[in-house]
Design an enzyme around this catalytic site. Structure first.
Site, short mmCIF file in Angstrom:
data_model
loop_
_atom_site.label_atom_id
_atom_site.label_comp_id
_atom_site.label_asym_id
_atom_site.label_seq_id
_atom_site.Cartn_x
_atom_site.Cartn_y
_atom_site.Cartn_z
N THR A 35 -0.55 79.43 -41.59
CA THR A 35 -0.07 79.54 -43.22
C THR A 35 0.74 80.97 -43.22
OG1 THR A 35 -2.21 80.86 -42.67
CG2 THR A 35 -2.66 78.35 -43.39
N ASP A 36 0.88 81.89 -42.36
CA ASP A 36 2.11 83.18 -42.63
C ASP A 36 2.72 82.51 -43.10
OD1 ASP A 36 2.06 81.46 -39.50
OD2 ASP A 36 2.02 83.85 -39.07
N SER A 124 -3.80 87.91 -28.68
CA SER A 124 -2.59 89.37 -28.85
C SER A 124 -2.74 90.50 -28.45
CB SER A 124 -2.46 89.17 -30.55
OG SER A 124 -2.67 88.55 -31.34
N SER A 125 -3.00 89.63 -26.82
CA SER A 125 -2.33 91.72 -25.58
C SER A 125 -1.18 91.79 -26.85
CB SER A 125 -2.43 90.48 -24.08
OG SER A 125 -1.19 89.63 -24.17
N GLU A 158 8.43 93.25 -31.29
CA GLU A 158 8.64 91.58 -30.87
C GLU A 158 9.80 91.37 -30.91
OE1 GLU A 158 6.06 89.72 -29.23
OE2 GLU A 158 4.04 91.09 -29.39
N ASP A 170 -0.90 89.45 -35.83
CA ASP A 170 -1.86 90.02 -35.49
C ASP A 170 -1.90 91.78 -35.20
OD1 ASP A 170 -1.47 87.65 -34.33
OD2 ASP A 170 -0.19 87.77 -33.12
N TYR A 220 6.82 74.70 -33.59
CA TYR A 220 7.15 75.26 -34.26
C TYR A 220 7.75 75.78 -34.81
CZ TYR A 220 6.22 80.75 -36.45
OH TYR A 220 6.17 81.16 -37.17
#
Length: 384
Positions: A35-36, A124-125, A158, A170, A220
């Site tokens: 949804t993001d 989410s490390s 990221e 995250d 994706y």
């Protein structure tokens, strides 16, 4: 959380002395998946697993870092051309560079870190690592950066140093986490609210299929395109207020059904329904109604499997096992194509569910799923 004594011991061995200790958690997302990038809501919570780092200024212009879990060291400067070779070190370097781009003055430091966020399980490390250092450096160098910007520093790391075009969820959850609460984040306006999550008599547990199907990034991007196409088509069909799918209704989508592909229609239907489920869960959490929460989790799984097509056989199998054993709620968590299901389980059913799920999964796939119990916990902080 990773053993504090362990980190202190390694720091002392490597750097002779002691520094300050900081920690940040990984996260789960209860509902609101894919949804993001549709301007809609996500519903994460920080968990009791994360990264912990000891840090001390070293009076040079170099960073000396030691990754305890990998038994690897790295040393690098703070200029753009000093990017380290090791992937893990790029996260720390990226955070330093993103702070500097925002005007933060840094100098060299020594650090050792370790974590207990399972890698590759969708907790989410990497965000936990970024948030630990963003929070720590902001505190140690008195930079006065606000929490939103700390989350953005992790996200920019990221994008610019790791090469992953992730959303903000995250890092946001890792910085803003609060024990006993989930956070509903509106990814369009960046407004957020805390909702109580203290399910007495229930446990939250992840079952990790330990599989990763190699579709993820191309799939994706395709889904993202489908959503953008559907939103644009609805917008152009006399709905100027529709910027993202989160702004659209099923009626508006149905009105353009013949103008988009069946695939685009299915993807969009999932996102519009998922937005409604987030509202339903918000209301249910305020009443402490975990049965409704669980029901919506199952509906999300069904949508991700049938309409969004990002589940896989192993995840569907675990979801069916959960249903069979009376689990309150279960769904695939994260991008899909492998990884974990997140399950809300009544305490009295917990042992039998875990035992049976492990057994039947092993019979079918030749290995057991990994089991991670999680507790909703606090975000980034100074430990001592």
């Amino acid at each position: 959380m990773m053993n504090l004594q362990t980190v202190r011991k390694y720091f002392k061995e490597h750097f002779n002395g002691e520094g300050s200790v900081y920690a940040s958690p990984g996260r789960v997302n209860l509902i609101g998946e894919h949804t993001d990038y549709n301007g809609s809501f996500v519903f994460p919570g920080a968990i009791d697993k994360g990264m912990i780092a000891e840090i001390r200024k070293n009076g040079t212009d170099k960073v000396r870092a030691y990754a305890i879990d990998l038994d690897e060291s790295a040393e690098f400067g703070l200029n753009e051309e000093d990017v380290p070779a090791q992937q893990w070190a790029k996260y720390i370097f990226g955070v330093c560079r993103e702070i500097q781009k925002r005007g933060g003055q840094l100098e060299g430091f020594d650090t050792a870190f370790a974590g207990d966020v399972p890698l590759g399980a969708g907790m989410s490390s990497s965000a936990a690592l970024e948030s630990t250092y963003a929070f720590a450096l902001n505190d140690m160098f008195n930079l006065g950066i606000d929490k939103f910007e700390l989350a953005r520093i992790g996200q920019s790391t990221e994008h610019n140093y790791v090469g992953v075009k992730c959303g903000i969820m995250d890092q946001f959850a890792s910085i803003f986490g609060k024990a006993g609460h989930l956070i509903r984040l509106d990814t369009k306006s960046m407004e957020y609210d805390y909702f109580p999550f203290d399910p007495k008599g229930y446990k939250l547990v992840l079952l990790d299929t330990v599989v990763k199907h190699e579709l993820a990034s191309s799939a994706y991007n395709k889904r993202r395109e489908s959503c953008e196409t559907a939103a644009r088509t609805i917008h152009d069909n006399g709905n100027p207020e529709v910027e993202f799918l989160r702004d659209a209704t099923i009626e508006q989508l149905d009105a353009v059904k013949d103008k988009i592909s069946e695939e685009d229609y299915m993807r969009a239907k999932y996102v519009i329904e998922e937005t409604q489920r987030v509202y339903d869960v918000s209301e249910a959490l305020e009443k402490g109604d975990y049965e409704t929460v669980g029901d919506r989790m199952y509906k999300t799984h069904d949508g991700m499997s049938r309409l969004y097509e990002v589940s896989c056989e192993e995840l569907d199998f675990l979801n069916e096992e959960a249903k069979k054993h009376g689990v309150t709620g279960s769904r695939v968590m994260g991008g899909g194509f492998g990884g974990c299901t997140i399950n809300l389980v009544k305490e009295e059913l917990y042992d039998s569910f875990i035992e049976e799920a492990k057994k039947s999964f092993k019979e079918k796939y030749g290995h057991e799923p990994k089991v991670y119990d999680v507790v909703i916990s606090d975000g980034a902080r100074k430990v001592e």
